[in-house]
Every structure is written in C-alpha cells, then in structure tokens.
Design a protein around this motif. Structure first.
Motif, PDB file in Angstrom:
ATOM      1  N   VAL A  84     -48.195 -37.849  36.276  1.00 15.27           N
ATOM      2  CA  VAL A  84     -48.916 -37.363  34.992  1.00 15.27           C
ATOM      3  C   VAL A  84     -49.638 -38.880  34.356  1.00 15.27           C
ATOM      4  CG1 VAL A  84     -47.929 -37.189  32.908  1.00 15.27           C
ATOM      5  CG2 VAL A  84     -46.878 -35.933  34.826  1.00 15.27           C
ATOM      6  N   GLU A  85     -50.242 -38.243  34.449  1.00 18.46           N
ATOM      7  CA  GLU A  85     -51.361 -40.378  33.812  1.00 18.46           C
ATOM      8  C   GLU A  85     -51.043 -40.893  32.907  1.00 18.46           C
ATOM      9  OE1 GLU A  85     -55.347 -41.256  31.412  1.00 18.46           O
ATOM     10  OE2 GLU A  85     -55.150 -39.385  31.773  1.00 18.46           O
ATOM     11  N   ALA A  86     -50.589 -41.927  33.161  1.00 17.42           N
ATOM     12  CA  ALA A  86     -50.484 -42.676  32.004  1.00 17.42           C
ATOM     13  C   ALA A  86     -48.366 -42.818  31.666  1.00 17.42           C
ATOM     14  CB  ALA A  86     -50.530 -42.376  30.173  1.00 17.42           C
ATOM     15  N   SER A  87     -48.129 -41.919  33.632  1.00 14.68           N
ATOM     16  CA  SER A  87     -46.288 -41.961  33.136  1.00 14.68           C
ATOM     17  C   SER A  87     -45.310 -43.826  33.790  1.00 14.68           C
ATOM     18  CB  SER A  87     -45.818 -41.327  34.139  1.00 14.68           C
ATOM     19  OG  SER A  87     -46.416 -40.971  35.961  1.00 14.68           O
ATOM     20  N   ARG A 162     -58.025 -52.542  34.695  1.00  9.32           N
ATOM     21  CA  ARG A 162     -58.089 -51.121  34.582  1.00  9.32           C
ATOM     22  C   ARG A 162     -57.706 -49.735  35.413  1.00  9.32           C
ATOM     23  NH1 ARG A 162     -59.710 -50.458  29.360  1.00  9.32           N
ATOM     24  NH2 ARG A 162     -59.119 -51.789  28.307  1.00  9.32           N
ATOM     25  N   PRO A 163     -57.121 -50.304  36.377  1.00 10.20           N
ATOM     26  CA  PRO A 163     -56.682 -48.721  38.051  1.00 10.20           C
ATOM     27  C   PRO A 163     -56.554 -47.722  37.315  1.00 10.20           C
ATOM     28  CG  PRO A 163     -54.947 -50.844  38.263  1.00 10.20           C
ATOM     29  CD  PRO A 163     -55.981 -51.578  36.513  1.00 10.20           C
ATOM     30  N   ASP A 164     -56.708 -47.001  37.990  1.00 12.31           N
ATOM     31  CA  ASP A 164     -55.358 -44.849  37.477  1.00 12.31           C
ATOM     32  C   ASP A 164     -53.952 -45.473  38.051  1.00 12.31           C
ATOM     33  OD1 ASP A 164     -57.534 -44.198  36.600  1.00 12.31           O
ATOM     34  OD2 ASP A 164     -58.626 -44.164  39.227  1.00 12.31           O
ATOM     35  N   LEU A 165     -53.447 -45.957  39.214  1.00  7.34           N
ATOM     36  CA  LEU A 165     -52.000 -46.540  39.747  1.00  7.34           C
ATOM     37  C   LEU A 165     -51.462 -48.066  40.178  1.00  7.34           C
ATOM     38  CD1 LEU A 165     -49.675 -44.428  40.703  1.00  7.34           C
ATOM     39  CD2 LEU A 165     -51.262 -44.307  42.921  1.00  7.34           C
ATOM     40  N   VAL A 166     -50.733 -48.466  39.684  1.00  8.03           N
ATOM     41  CA  VAL A 166     -50.165 -50.172  39.986  1.00  8.03           C
ATOM     42  C   VAL A 166     -48.935 -49.909  40.809  1.00  8.03           C
ATOM     43  CG1 VAL A 166     -49.777 -50.677  38.003  1.00  8.03           C
ATOM     44  CG2 VAL A 166     -50.211 -51.458  39.437  1.00  8.03           C
ATOM     45  N   GLU A 195     -43.185 -54.815  29.791  1.00  5.99           N
ATOM     46  CA  GLU A 195     -44.162 -55.177  29.636  1.00  5.99           C
ATOM     47  C   GLU A 195     -44.886 -53.903  30.377  1.00  5.99           C
ATOM     48  OE1 GLU A 195     -45.759 -57.471  27.272  1.00  5.99           O
ATOM     49  OE2 GLU A 195     -43.957 -58.527  26.554  1.00  5.99           O
ATOM     50  N   LEU A 196     -44.483 -54.097  31.231  1.00  4.20           N
ATOM     51  CA  LEU A 196     -45.247 -52.543  32.375  1.00  4.20           C
ATOM     52  C   LEU A 196     -45.451 -51.771  31.530  1.00  4.20           C
ATOM     53  CD1 LEU A 196     -44.039 -54.570  35.652  1.00  4.20           C
ATOM     54  CD2 LEU A 196     -45.938 -54.782  34.596  1.00  4.20           C
ATOM     55  N   VAL A 197     -44.657 -51.087  30.508  1.00  3.06           N
ATOM     56  CA  VAL A 197     -44.031 -49.523  30.737  1.00  3.06           C
ATOM     57  C   VAL A 197     -45.202 -49.302  29.576  1.00  3.06           C
ATOM     58  CG1 VAL A 197     -42.921 -47.569  29.721  1.00  3.06           C
ATOM     59  CG2 VAL A 197     -42.147 -49.163  31.510  1.00  3.06           C
ATOM     60  N   THR A 198     -45.689 -50.531  28.459  1.00  2.17           N
ATOM     61  CA  THR A 198     -45.917 -50.678  27.540  1.00  2.17           C
ATOM     62  C   THR A 198     -47.919 -50.561  27.894  1.00  2.17           C
ATOM     63  OG1 THR A 198     -43.959 -51.719  26.189  1.00  2.17           O
ATOM     64  CG2 THR A 198     -46.383 -52.270  25.449  1.00  2.17           C
ATOM     65  N   LEU A 199     -47.906 -51.691  28.659  1.00  3.14           N
ATOM     66  CA  LEU A 199     -48.727 -51.785  29.254  1.00  3.14           C
ATOM     67  C   LEU A 199     -49.664 -50.422  30.277  1.00  3.14           C
ATOM     68  CD1 LEU A 199     -52.086 -53.239  29.826  1.00  3.14           C
ATOM     69  CD2 LEU A 199     -51.159 -53.263  32.725  1.00  3.14           C
ATOM     70  N   ALA A 200     -48.735 -49.321  30.434  1.00  2.00           N
ATOM     71  CA  ALA A 200     -48.990 -48.074  31.112  1.00  2.00           C
ATOM     72  C   ALA A 200     -48.641 -47.008  30.282  1.00  2.00           C
ATOM     73  CB  ALA A 200     -47.609 -47.529  32.143  1.00  2.00           C
ATOM     74  N   GLY A 204     -53.291 -46.288  29.541  1.00  4.58           N
ATOM     75  CA  GLY A 204     -53.347 -45.219  30.221  1.00  4.58           C
ATOM     76  C   GLY A 204     -53.236 -45.370  32.248  1.00  4.58           C
ATOM     77  N   ILE A 205     -52.415 -45.911  32.109  1.00  3.68           N
ATOM     78  CA  ILE A 205     -52.331 -46.914  33.977  1.00  3.68           C
ATOM     79  C   ILE A 205     -51.086 -46.399  34.976  1.00  3.68           C
ATOM     80  CG2 ILE A 205     -51.932 -48.499  36.149  1.00  3.68           C
ATOM     81  CD1 ILE A 205     -54.168 -50.193  33.901  1.00  3.68           C
ATOM     82  N   SER A 206     -51.249 -44.973  35.624  1.00  4.67           N
ATOM     83  CA  SER A 206     -49.901 -45.063  36.332  1.00  4.67           C
ATOM     84  C   SER A 206     -48.703 -46.065  36.661  1.00  4.67           C
ATOM     85  CB  SER A 206     -49.380 -43.806  36.314  1.00  4.67           C
ATOM     86  OG  SER A 206     -50.646 -42.630  36.193  1.00  4.67           O
ATOM     87  N   VAL A 207     -47.576 -46.049  36.585  1.00  2.00           N
ATOM     88  CA  VAL A 207     -47.477 -47.782  37.264  1.00  2.00           C
ATOM     89  C   VAL A 207     -45.436 -46.903  37.755  1.00  2.00           C
ATOM     90  CG1 VAL A 207     -45.887 -49.716  36.686  1.00  2.00           C
ATOM     91  CG2 VAL A 207     -47.851 -49.206  35.055  1.00  2.00           C
ATOM     92  N   ILE A 208     -45.948 -47.018  38.965  1.00  2.00           N
ATOM     93  CA  ILE A 208     -44.391 -47.420  39.824  1.00  2.00           C
ATOM     94  C   ILE A 208     -43.794 -48.311  40.023  1.00  2.00           C
ATOM     95  CG2 ILE A 208     -43.540 -46.291  42.068  1.00  2.00           C
ATOM     96  CD1 ILE A 208     -46.103 -43.642  42.408  1.00  2.00           C
ATOM     97  N   LEU A 209     -42.668 -48.993  39.810  1.00  2.00           N
ATOM     98  CA  LEU A 209     -41.562 -49.497  40.203  1.00  2.00           C
ATOM     99  C   LEU A 209     -41.103 -49.307  40.977  1.00  2.00           C
ATOM    100  CD1 LEU A 209     -40.398 -50.403  36.347  1.00  2.00           C
ATOM    101  CD2 LEU A 209     -42.935 -51.081  37.489  1.00  2.00           C
TER     102      LEU A 209
END
Length: 452
Positions: A84-87, A162-166, A195-200, A204-209
């Motif tokens: 999902v985008e921005a998840s 501005r990547p789509d997934l990080v 900070e990372l979730v807020t940026l996501a 609109g960036i999907s972040v996997i921690l």
C-alpha cells in the motif's frame, strides 16, 4: 530556569518511572529500567490557533488504497494483496533468520515493477549489501543503496529523492541528534519511528523498518513502535530447518495472522506455493506419537505433523518440553486427560514438537495434541491417512472449530481419507473424507485407543 528532573524508562515496554528500580512494575522485566533525558517542554504561553479539520460521514465513499504487487505471491499474501502506498511496515525476527535477504529480494522485486526503491543499511556497508545482491542474482535490479545511521541525513535524502519505497535496516541503529540518548534506547526508537512514519504519510513513501527481537521473541523496544506502524510482520523459523514463516501480527490493510511460507536455499528464499505438501513430504511410515493436524493459518488451511514422545522419567519432576506449541496448553491437556479420562502422566517425561519449524497457536490443535500424547503413551500408531482437529474444553467435551470444511478439503486434496473431529461441526456434503465424529474426550480415547 528549574532543571528538568530525569526520567527512567523501561527498555522492554516503554513505561516511564519517577525513579530507578530493579523491576518494572508494568511488564515485570528485571534490570530493564534506564535513565533518560526528558524531552523538552517547548515554549510556554498560548498556542496559536489551529485550522479546522475536514470531517466526513460514515456514508462517504472512498476508493480502496492503491496497491503494488511484487510478484512474490507469499509476500503479497501477507501484506494483504500487495504494498500500500505511504504505508509503514515493521519486520522483526531472530538474528540470522533471513530478514535482510527477504527484504533485499522484496525491494528488487518492487524495483522491477517500476517503483523507485532505496535500501538504507545501518549495520552493513553498501559493499556488503551489494555482494549479497550479486550472490542472490539481483545485481541488475535498479535499487539505490545507502549506509547511514544519522536520521537527519536520511530524512533529508528521502525528502529530496522522493523514492516510492525505502528499507531501513535496522531501526535500532538509527539516531536523532535532537534526542539525548544512545541509539537503540526507548527515546531514540520512539523519535526515529515517529519521524519516519510521519515522512511516509506526508510524502507518500512506503517505509519498511527492520526491528531486532528480544530473547522472548518480541520486537525489542517499546510497544509504541508497533502502534505507530500500519503492519507488523514476524519472520519465524528454526535455523536448523530450511522453512521460514512470514506472519502478519497486525495489518491495517489486510487480514492479521496471515502467513507466507519460504524455503531457504543457496540462491536465497524461495516461495512455497503448497506448504502442506512440503511440511508432510518428510513424513515416513506411521509411528506412535505422530499425528497430522489440519489447521488454519490466516485465510488458508495447512496440514502439519505433531510429534510426541512419552518416556519414563528419572527425575522427581518430569520434564514437559514443547517446540512450536504453547507449554501452558500442553499442561492443560495433560490435566484434562488425567482428571476426565483417568490417564495419568505422572513420572513420565513428555516432549512435543511441530515438525518443520512451524508454530501452532490455535485451540483446534488440542485434539491432535491429545491423540499424539496417547499414541506415544500406548505405543499405538494412528492410520497414516487420518487427520485430527478439535478443541478440548476443561470438562472433557470436544468443541467444534471454525472452517472445518476448508480443513477437510485440504486433507482430501493431499490424499487423506479419514478425519477425527468433534461432533457438530459444519463440514458440508461431498468432501470425500470419512468422518469419525466424537462427542467428548472419553469417547475419543475409548474409540481410538480402546481405553478410557
């Protein structure tokens, strides 16, 4: 200005205490309370007036969030049908279980689908990640690599690129210079994740921690990190087995408790499309203590082998050892067998194992566990073409479980012709499996083992 008093925080649950103590009152952990500098209170005075937020009714129609499929069916299944985008996703697992390998394969798969991807490692150099990618045959994937632990630099890069997934590997190594604590502490974890979730959400960036786990198997740090993200995945498995289980513990965009099954090979993690057949592939001839359990993992049925061994104990307190099952549930089943059926296990060591490194937690495994224990104790092997499932109550009654029809269909697909289950379950016609329905545990013991 009065100096801010220090605060003491538990590294296991995140509870805040006014003074240090050896044991946390909230979670009961020992030697987990550390002193941390408190966060600044900010400027005092009247706050500026905020803006009105936009409200909507329950009848408002909104399109479902857009998803991107990776092409890895098992990963897409656990995510609920794609990324999902921005998840924000948190992935935890034991050291060396294969988290970095899985995420490197996943980020390469998403890159081949057209997403702009970025892999940031705080534990390894970019050259090490590149070597792993070449070993896995992912050298041609358009994945950008970075090795950094400063969250300020990472946020600046993400805001500009501005990547789509990080991928952030791992969240415990990130540090924010505005928080006066060491990397990996409760305050740093909370601030970095926020900070990372807020940026996501904002960009609109999907972040996997990636998160480390404690000795108890829980993600290290406060539970508030799990509450911040949209999806929490656990990567499970025994290092001695080649099977790996990716389990969704929390998912705001799909079903929880969904699992994906992978097999560790020399070329990385390979998907397992039919896990039931794979888990039963090494099962030999029928032997005492071996029972096939028809369970449900997430939304799909899965057959696993439950093994039991009962032997005389030389100890005054017999051992009760479980692998892949809850030890408290084993104690309850042993107590019901002794109190309701008159079958004692005093003076006997009991060992219970789920073959293949699987972990079973649903109550439907009670009857299969009891059958494996009785089969091992009486030295009687159950037929090889029989599956067992059902819940045992404390009164000794057998209770039907959900999705009985799906369990039986999966058993029939793999060649099983007989099933032992509680009476009253919704099975449906024309399944092709002979049903042996039992009313209570005493009747089950008498019918199958000729005792009780």
């Amino acid at each position: 200005m009065a100096k801010a008093s220090p605060q003491f925080t538990c590294t296991e649950c995140g509870a805040v205490h006014s003074k240090w103590s050896g044991r946390c009152d909230a979670c009961g952990a020992w030697n987990s309370i550390v002193e941390e500098a408190p966060l600044g209170a900010g400027p005092k005075g009247a706050l500026p007036k905020g803006r009105m937020i936009q409200l909507s009714s329950l009848q408002a129609q909104e399109a479902p969030p857009p998803r991107t499929l990776s092409g890895m069916d098992e990963l897409d299944r656990v995510l609920g049908g794609g990324l999902v985008e921005a998840s924000a996703i948190l992935v935890g697992g034991d050291p060396g279980i294969g988290k970095s390998t899985l995420l490197l394969q996943a980020v390469a798969a998403f890159a081949r689908k057209g997403l702009r991807t970025l892999y940031i490692s705080g534990e390894e150099a970019a050259a090490q990640v590149r070597m792993r990618a070449l070993r896995l045959g992912l050298g041609d994937a358009s994945v950008q690599l970075g090795a950094e632990t400063s969250l300020r630099d990472i946020l600046t890069t993400l805001d500009a690129d501005r990547p789509d997934l990080v991928i952030i590997d791992s969240i415990q190594t990130m540090w924010l210079d505005t928080v006066a604590s060491a990397p990996g502490s409760v305050a740093q974890l909370r601030a970095a994740a926020h900070e990372l979730v807020t940026l996501a959400k904002r960009r609109g960036i999907s972040v996997i921690l990636v998160g480390h786990v404690t000795k108890e198997g829980q993600i290290a740090g406060p539970r508030v990190v799990e509450h911040m993200v949209d999806c929490v995945l656990y990567f499970e498995g025994e290092r001695g087995h080649q099977f790996r289980i990716l389990r969704a513990v929390k998912n705001r965009f799909g079903p929880a408790d969904e699992i994906g099954v992978f097999e560790m090979t020399g070329a990385g993690l390979a998907e397992v499309s039919n896990p039931s057949a794979l888990f039963l592939s090494e099962r030999g001839q029928p032997a005492p203590g071996s029972v096939v359990f028809a369970g449900i993992e997430g939304t799909r049925p899965m057959l696993t082998e439950i093994q039991a061994l009962v032997a005389p104990s030389p100890l005054s307190n017999p051992r009760r050892t479980t692998v892949g099952l809850d030890g408290g549930r084993l104690s309850t089943i042993l107590a019901v067998l002794e109190a309701r059926c008159g079958i004692p296990f005093a003076g006997l060591d009991v060992f219970l194992n789920v073959a293949g490194g699987m972990r079973v937690s649903e109550p439907a495994a009670d009857l299969a566990v009891a059958a494996a224990l009785l089969s091992a104790r009486e030295d009687i092997a159950l037929p090889a073409d029989t599956v067992v499932f059902g819940e045992i109550s404390l009164s000794g009654a057998l209770r039907p479980v959900s999705q009985s029809e799906n369990r039986l269909k999966e058993a029939a697909k793999l060649g099983f012709t007989s099933a032992m289950l509680p009476k009253g379950g919704k099975t449906g016609p024309g399944i092709g499996v002979t049903l042996r329905e039992m009313q209570d545990l005493t009747g089950f013991v008498g019918d199958v083992f000729g005792a009780g």
